[in-house]
Motif scaffolding. Structure first.
Motif, PDB file in Angstrom:
ATOM      1  N   GLU A 213      -0.459  16.510  78.169  1.00 29.73           N
ATOM      2  CA  GLU A 213      -0.761  17.926  78.327  1.00 29.73           C
ATOM      3  C   GLU A 213      -0.651  18.676  76.998  1.00 29.73           C
ATOM      4  O   GLU A 213      -1.360  19.659  76.768  1.00 29.73           O
ATOM      5  N   LYS A 214       0.216  18.203  76.123  1.00 30.94           N
ATOM      6  CA  LYS A 214       0.405  18.866  74.831  1.00 30.94           C
ATOM      7  C   LYS A 214      -0.781  18.655  73.888  1.00 30.94           C
ATOM      8  O   LYS A 214      -0.879  19.335  72.861  1.00 30.94           O
ATOM      9  N   MET A 215      -1.662  17.724  74.218  1.00 25.63           N
ATOM     10  CA  MET A 215      -2.825  17.506  73.359  1.00 25.63           C
ATOM     11  C   MET A 215      -3.639  18.787  73.194  1.00 25.63           C
ATOM     12  O   MET A 215      -4.170  19.053  72.115  1.00 25.63           O
ATOM     13  N   SER A 216      -3.737  19.576  74.263  1.00 24.32           N
ATOM     14  CA  SER A 216      -4.527  20.799  74.179  1.00 24.32           C
ATOM     15  C   SER A 216      -3.834  21.866  73.348  1.00 24.32           C
ATOM     16  O   SER A 216      -4.485  22.790  72.834  1.00 24.32           O
ATOM     17  N   LEU A 217      -2.511  21.756  73.206  1.00 25.91           N
ATOM     18  CA  LEU A 217      -1.771  22.681  72.355  1.00 25.91           C
ATOM     19  C   LEU A 217      -1.797  22.232  70.895  1.00 25.91           C
ATOM     20  O   LEU A 217      -2.008  23.026  69.982  1.00 25.91           O
ATOM     21  N   ARG A 218      -1.595  20.942  70.696  1.00 31.08           N
ATOM     22  CA  ARG A 218      -1.569  20.397  69.340  1.00 31.08           C
ATOM     23  C   ARG A 218      -2.980  20.212  68.762  1.00 31.08           C
ATOM     24  O   ARG A 218      -3.161  20.158  67.555  1.00 31.08           O
ATOM     25  N   ARG A 219      -3.943  20.034  69.671  1.00 25.49           N
ATOM     26  CA  ARG A 219      -5.334  19.797  69.290  1.00 25.49           C
ATOM     27  C   ARG A 219      -5.472  18.547  68.417  1.00 25.49           C
ATOM     28  O   ARG A 219      -6.130  18.552  67.378  1.00 25.49           O
ATOM     29  N   GLU A 220      -4.869  17.482  68.899  1.00 26.92           N
ATOM     30  CA  GLU A 220      -4.942  16.195  68.211  1.00 26.92           C
ATOM     31  C   GLU A 220      -4.610  15.082  69.200  1.00 26.92           C
ATOM     32  O   GLU A 220      -3.979  15.328  70.238  1.00 26.92           O
ATOM     33  N   PRO A 221      -5.040  13.854  68.901  1.00 30.16           N
ATOM     34  CA  PRO A 221      -4.737  12.731  69.786  1.00 30.16           C
ATOM     35  C   PRO A 221      -3.244  12.441  69.830  1.00 30.16           C
ATOM     36  O   PRO A 221      -2.471  12.862  68.957  1.00 30.16           O
ATOM     37  N   LEU A 222      -2.836  11.682  70.834  1.00 30.75           N
ATOM     38  CA  LEU A 222      -1.419  11.393  71.018  1.00 30.75           C
ATOM     39  C   LEU A 222      -0.798  10.694  69.821  1.00 30.75           C
ATOM     40  O   LEU A 222       0.335  10.989  69.444  1.00 30.75           O
ATOM     41  N   MET A 223      -1.516   9.767  69.225  1.00 33.56           N
ATOM     42  CA  MET A 223      -0.950   9.001  68.117  1.00 33.56           C
ATOM     43  C   MET A 223      -0.592   9.882  66.933  1.00 33.56           C
ATOM     44  O   MET A 223       0.232   9.502  66.103  1.00 33.56           O
ATOM     45  N   PHE A 225       0.960  12.798  67.068  1.00 30.39           N
ATOM     46  CA  PHE A 225       2.226  13.527  67.194  1.00 30.39           C
ATOM     47  C   PHE A 225       3.239  12.859  68.123  1.00 30.39           C
ATOM     48  O   PHE A 225       4.413  13.220  68.104  1.00 30.39           O
ATOM     49  N   ALA A 226       2.803  11.874  68.908  1.00 30.50           N
ATOM     50  CA  ALA A 226       3.739  11.177  69.807  1.00 30.50           C
ATOM     51  C   ALA A 226       3.359   9.705  69.895  1.00 30.50           C
ATOM     52  O   ALA A 226       3.051   9.188  70.961  1.00 30.50           O
ATOM     53  N   PRO A 227       3.389   8.987  68.758  1.00 27.98           N
ATOM     54  CA  PRO A 227       2.887   7.609  68.737  1.00 27.98           C
ATOM     55  C   PRO A 227       3.699   6.635  69.586  1.00 27.98           C
ATOM     56  O   PRO A 227       3.180   5.600  69.988  1.00 27.98           O
ATOM     57  N   ARG A 228       4.971   6.962  69.840  1.00 27.90           N
ATOM     58  CA  ARG A 228       5.811   6.048  70.608  1.00 27.90           C
ATOM     59  C   ARG A 228       5.941   6.453  72.071  1.00 27.90           C
ATOM     60  O   ARG A 228       6.694   5.817  72.816  1.00 27.90           O
ATOM     61  N   SER A 229       5.242   7.472  72.477  1.00 27.45           N
ATOM     62  CA  SER A 229       5.322   7.906  73.870  1.00 27.45           C
ATOM     63  C   SER A 229       4.710   6.840  74.781  1.00 27.45           C
ATOM     64  O   SER A 229       3.810   6.097  74.371  1.00 27.45           O
ATOM     65  N   PRO A 230       5.188   6.735  76.019  1.00 32.11           N
ATOM     66  CA  PRO A 230       4.629   5.737  76.946  1.00 32.11           C
ATOM     67  C   PRO A 230       3.116   5.881  77.126  1.00 32.11           C
ATOM     68  O   PRO A 230       2.407   4.878  77.219  1.00 32.11           O
ATOM     69  N   ALA A 231       2.628   7.114  77.160  1.00 35.73           N
ATOM     70  CA  ALA A 231       1.191   7.304  77.338  1.00 35.73           C
ATOM     71  C   ALA A 231       0.411   6.797  76.129  1.00 35.73           C
ATOM     72  O   ALA A 231      -0.638   6.161  76.275  1.00 35.73           O
ATOM     73  N   SER A 232       0.914   7.052  74.937  1.00 34.97           N
ATOM     74  CA  SER A 232       0.241   6.591  73.729  1.00 34.97           C
ATOM     75  C   SER A 232       0.190   5.066  73.678  1.00 34.97           C
ATOM     76  O   SER A 232      -0.844   4.470  73.346  1.00 34.97           O
ATOM     77  N   VAL A 233       1.302   4.446  74.025  1.00 34.36           N
ATOM     78  CA  VAL A 233       1.345   2.981  74.072  1.00 34.36           C
ATOM     79  C   VAL A 233       0.370   2.449  75.121  1.00 34.36           C
ATOM     80  O   VAL A 233      -0.314   1.440  74.905  1.00 34.36           O
TER      81      VAL A 233
END
Length: 246
Positions: A213-223, A225-233
């Motif tokens: 959900e934060k992708m729309s705030l950060r305006r960038e892919p998960l990798m 800003f959150a490369p180790r998050s379960p969703a990114s993995v």
């Protein structure tokens, strides 16, 4: 160049998040990648911190009166480019005349990109339409994100039936589970054992995550800003499954 479409009859199922993160995963692996945001809502364009709008009307692009390559935008991420969304894309159905081979038309429009890219991802609007039919005909794979729920399974069956009736080649269609909440028993059951009617489903599933959900705030892919998050993995694993097939 491989062409992969993200498509579902329903909105709000994580389609755009998958398109953006799969494109990012491919690009991070060194594969020149182009993402075309075909959805007039421009969610993928927004998440890649790009400006919406095409310099030329889609009518001219589809009739090849103007080179579509000039509409590309570079993103901040190496090997990842974007064809941005435009409000006028909602009129694309009218440009694909009834009875015409829209798939051949679209494939011819995109063919020049094969000189520069190894992967083209299409983020499609949620519907059955002439545009959707053209995308399906042109694509090598059509990925359908499904939330574990009976209505999702019904939508999947409708897509399979539509593919069969139109003779698109149902073998192009692939499903993957998304927005999986393991606190819910039905979601756990589907992860443990897919419904028997859900064929051609990837093993990788995407967890429900506030990071997505934060992708729309950060305006960038998960990798980014959150490369180790379960969703990114999970998106990395999903890309690996898709890449092996391609």
């Amino acid at each position: 160049m491989h062409i992969v479409a993200l498509h579902n009859l329903k909105g709000g199922v994580g389609k755009t998040a998958a398109a953006v993160n799969l494109a990012d995963q491919a690009a991070r692996g060194g594969l020149p990648t182009l993402l075309w945001d075909l959805d007039p809502q421009a969610a993928a364009t927004w998440c890649l911190n790009a400006r919406p709008g095409l310099g030329r009307a889609p009518k001219k692009l589809f009739r090849r009166n103007a080179p579509i390559g000039k509409e590309r935008q570079r993103t901040r991420w190496p090997y990842l480019d974007l064809l941005p969304a435009d409000e006028s894309l909602r009129h694309l159905d009218a440009l694909i005349e009834k009875g015409k081979d829209g798939g051949r038309l679209l494939h011819g429009l995109l063919e020049p990109f094969s000189e520069s890219y190894g992967l083209l991802l299409l983020d499609c609007p949620p519907s059955f339409s002439r545009l959707a039919e053209a995308v399906v005909r042109a694509a090598d794979r059509v990925l359908c994100p499904l939330i574990p729920a009976p209505l999702s399974l019904n939508a999947w069956r409708q897509m399979e039936g539509h593919f069969d009736r139109r003779r698109y080649g149902r073998d192009k269609l692939r499903a993957f589970l998304t927005m999986v909440d393991r606190r819910r028993r039905l979601h756990r059951d589907w992860v443990a054992a897919r419904p028997t009617s859900l064929r051609r489903c990837y093993e990788t599933w995407i967890p429900y995550s506030t990071e997505v959900e934060k992708m729309s705030l950060r305006r960038e892919p998960l990798m980014a800003f959150a490369p180790r998050s379960p969703a990114s993995v999970a998106y990395a694993r999903l890309w690996s499954e898709l890449a092996r097939e391609l």
